[in-house]
Write an enzyme that holds these catalytic residues in place. Structure first.
Site, PDB file in Angstrom:
ATOM      1  CG  ASP A   1       0.188  -3.989   2.790  1.00 23.37           C
ATOM      2  OD1 ASP A   1       0.919  -3.510   1.892  1.00 23.37           O
ATOM      3  OD2 ASP A   1      -0.608  -3.375   3.583  1.00 23.37           O
TER       4      ASP A   1
ATOM      5  CB  SER B   1       2.805   1.613   6.457  1.00 23.82           C
ATOM      6  OG  SER B   1       1.505   1.153   6.961  1.00 23.82           O
TER       7      SER B   1
ATOM      8  CG  HIS C   1      -0.590   0.182   2.329  1.00 23.95           C
ATOM      9  ND1 HIS C   1      -0.021  -0.754   3.494  1.00 23.95           N
ATOM     10  CD2 HIS C   1      -0.331   1.599   3.249  1.00 23.95           C
ATOM     11  CE1 HIS C   1       0.085  -0.102   4.599  1.00 23.95           C
ATOM     12  NE2 HIS C   1       0.084   1.013   4.236  1.00 23.95           N
TER      13      HIS C   1
END
Ligand code: ARG
Ligand code: ASP
Length: 696
Positions: free
Chosen positions: A219, A627, A83
């Protein structure tokens, strides 16, 4: 002796109970080092951050200013989230080469894809510059004078600092402006896309699973840093070569089990852990709900349109993910604050603060703070909400409205000084190109219809057939004339005519009032921080996140989300198959992955029971920006890739609770399995340093 042992044991338990906090990497010696070792770390503070020798920090890069990434090979190979690389993967995707859908693997260096405007920034060193920044500050100065002194001092410090010609510096406030640190940085700008799994792996579970445990998302995506022939940062060039880093992370193949030490190293964006109760109540009962409602309305339109057409799906993929992500987070935050009765808890905490003020004779100095917060927030709440609602409509959801705002900025710049016309036109043209690259008028028109009422405006869809701004060519034609004609034409444009009074009201009334009312609140927040540290000096204070490099640590742990339920901290590929819904846009599983699962072809990546681990949980205190952060084991090896938090703990940005706040990481073995067995990109695995720290 026995007594001593007992005492030691007590000390260790005390220390290990302390978790939470995002710490400054240059200040880990002492308390943090002790806590980390009590939690199982075998590293010293210097292994993590060192100025004179290479250390972990040299492998940690700020990815495009918003995420974190880490170097995992001697050839500048970089790992971050799917992402986080989503925009880049999307921008190389087309209906013919749909990398979002099918994934992408560069089999040779020549196939790695360059990206405009993508950068990774490293921290060379960190210096405490508090004394110099606050030099000359007196209590009687106005807020404005204080701020200009801080700016002046900061500029002077940065002018004098010793750094190489290719390095930069920045100074940031910590502890609400009670401390200042300077960062010397190095920014690489030739960053190429190397690999990405299909979205059915990298975004498996999509919005339904986002912010949720148990999780089964792979991810991750891979990039490579290129440098010039001297191994220095450089703009993109064919002549550039893979960067040779000072440090890269070895990767552990031994995995984790519950109780293992984990450290997450990255660039957390923003937290607000020291808010007064009145602010917590305002944010969760008034501010969040209004913004959730705007996003929800827009998402209904976008989601439906994306399902109806592949072209729209590709165009709106990144934008939809961004809108949906915060929308869902705010809902979780509100639930968590309500369920944990956080507002009342904060009131109780404030009572203990008041008691401490009394006991220490500090009432005169600080007794005014909490009542003052109450008074200021009462006055601030509505303009805070109104301002944010405008932003949600004009910058987050309705693209035509954003274009009118950008046009307004252009007009203002030109009117101020016609000499800046060319620059203003160029800036506007960039915004036009950025938005029109992924624009669909039918989506935006519907979005307009549903969001405008939230800011008290009647929508007008007729301008979608009249305005020059809805089409890139006609909008750029406007720019071909001189400034006078341009402004005249702009002011005749239907969309501009519609939006200009709304924007003007925002600029002259809403935003001005917001700034005026926010200033005393942030000044009071600075004082409150000082007061807390003075009145309750034994508490453990960590500075709020501010997009600078931080260390957070904890252990692999499950949690109890509600009565009688315990969540295990590790998920497996079998769980992916449990969630599999053929053809579903969120839970489809690619055929090849199903085959690998059927034949249990997991190579060296299965655990001792022959299972393939997917994700795991930790007690590390993380936030947006973390992230892509590496999860590092007790010895400094990479074991996981941080990408999310659990639903019950999303409130952690304003109320961290070690009982239920957990971060979610992809197990590195799943990442490697996908690269090798799914992507067939064995050459990438060969670049890496795979280790077995648990096997003697
Ligand atoms: N919630 C995670 C974070 O805040 C992951 C977001 C990406 N995934 C998504 N479905 N939008 O960034
Ligand atoms: N998913 C977040 C990010 O993009 C991480 C988080 O909020 O926990 O940084």
């Amino acid at each position: 002796m026995k007594y001593l042992k007992f005492l030691l044991c007590f000390v260790i338990i005390q220390v290990s109970a302390q978790q939470g906090g995002m710490w400054i990497p240059s200040l880990l010696e002492g308390m943090n080092e002790d806590e980390m070792q009590a939690l199982g770390s075998e590293m010293t503070a210097k292994d993590i951050y060192d100025v004179n020798n290479s250390s972990l920090k040299d492998a940690i890069g700020h990815f495009n200013g918003g995420c974190t990434s880490e170097i995992i090979s001697s050839k500048g190979l970089v790992l971050t989230n799917h992402h986080c690389g989503y925009g880049e993967i999307q921008s190389h995707s087309s209906l013919e080469n749909d990398y979002l859908k099918h994934g992408f693997w560069a089999m040779r260096l020549e196939d790695e894809l360059p990206n405009d405007d993508l950068f990774i920034e490293f921290i060379v060193r960190i210096e405490d510059v508090t004394a110099q920044v606050l030099n000359g500050m007196t209590a009687s100065m106005t807020e404005k004078d204080k701020q200009s002194l801080i700016t002046k001092n900061s500029n002077a410090i940065q002018k004098l600092v010793k750094k190489e010609s290719w390095q930069d510096s920045k100074i940031k406030p910590f502890y609400k402006g009670n401390k200042y640190f300077m960062f010397i940085t190095e920014r690489f700008e030739d960053i190429r896309l190397v690999g990405a799994p299909p979205s059915s792996i990298g975004k498996f579970g999509s919005d339904t699973d986002n912010w949720v445990w148990p999780r089964h998302t792979g991810d991750f995506s891979l990039f490579r840093i290129y440098a010039n022939k001297d191994n220095r940062p450089a703009k993109y060039s064919k002549e550039n070569v893979p960067y040779k880093p000072k440090h890269y992370l070895p990767i552990s193949l031994d995995g984790v089990e519950e109780g293992d030490f984990t450290l997450v190293f990255g660039f957390p964006g923003r937290t607000n852990e020291y808010l007064p109760a009145v602010a917590l109540a305002h944010i969760t009962q008034d501010y969040n709900p209004s913004n959730i409602a705007i996003r929800e309305a827009a998402l209904k339109v976008i989601d439906t349109k994306m399902k109806s057409s592949d072209a729209i799906r590709i165009k709106y993929a990144s934008k939809q993910a961004r809108i949906a992500n915060a929308w869902k987070k705010w809902i979780g935050e509100n639930l968590g604050i309500a369920k944990s009765d956080a507002v009342n808890q904060r009131i109780q905490f404030e009572d203990s603060f008041k008691k401490a003020l009394k006991a220490k004779g500090l009432e005169n100095k600080y007794g005014h703070i909490l009542p003052e917060f109450d008074r200021l927030y009462k006055d601030f709440a509505s303009v805070h909400k109104e301002r944010r609602n405008f932003i949600e409509v004009f910058f987050v959801t309705n693209e035509l409205m954003e274009l009118t705002y950008r046009a307004y900025q252009m007009e203002t710049t030109i009117l101020k000084d016609p000499k800046n016309t060319d620059k203003a036109k160029a800036t506007f043209s960039n915004h036009l190109k950025r938005i029109h690259k992924n624009y669909d008028i039918t989506v935006d028109r519907e979005v307009h219809k549903v969001v405008m009422p939230f800011i008290g405006q009647q929508p007008d869809i007729s301008m979608y057939s009249n305005s020059a701004l809805v089409n890139l060519d006609s909008a750029e034609d406007l720019l071909k004339t001189n400034d006078k004609k341009l402004l005249k034409a702009l002011n005749k444009d239907a969309a501009y005519q519609y939006a200009k009074p709304i924007i003007e009201h925002f600029m002259t009334v809403t935003n001005t009032m917001y700034i005026k009312k926010n200033e005393p609140i942030s000044a009071l927040q600075t004082q409150y921080m000082t007061a807390l540290m003075e009145a309750l000096p034994d508490a453990r204070y960590f500075p709020d996140a501010n997009s600078t490099l931080r260390v957070t640590y904890g252990q692999v742990r499950g949690y109890t989300p509600r009565d009688a339920v315990y969540y295990n901290p590790i998920t497996y590929l079998d769980g992916v198959m449990e969630k599999y819904v053929p053809g579903d846009y969120e839970f489809d599983v690619p055929e090849k992955l199903r085959r690998l699962h059927n034949t249990k072809d997991y190579g060296q990546y299965a655990d001792a029971n022959g299972q393939l681990p997917i994700c795991f949980l930790g007690t590390n205190h993380t936030t947006g920006g973390n992230s892509g952060s590496p999860a590092i084991d007790a010895k400094g090896n990479l074991i996981g890739l941080n990408f999310d938090r659990v639903w019950e703990g999303t409130m952690s940005d304003i109320n961290y609770d070690p009982e239920i706040c957990r971060n979610i990481m992809v197990d590195l073995r799943y990442v490697l399995f996908i690269i090798e067995k799914y992507g067939g990109a064995n050459h990438l695995i060969e670049e890496m340093d795979l280790v077995h720290p648990k096997k003697k």
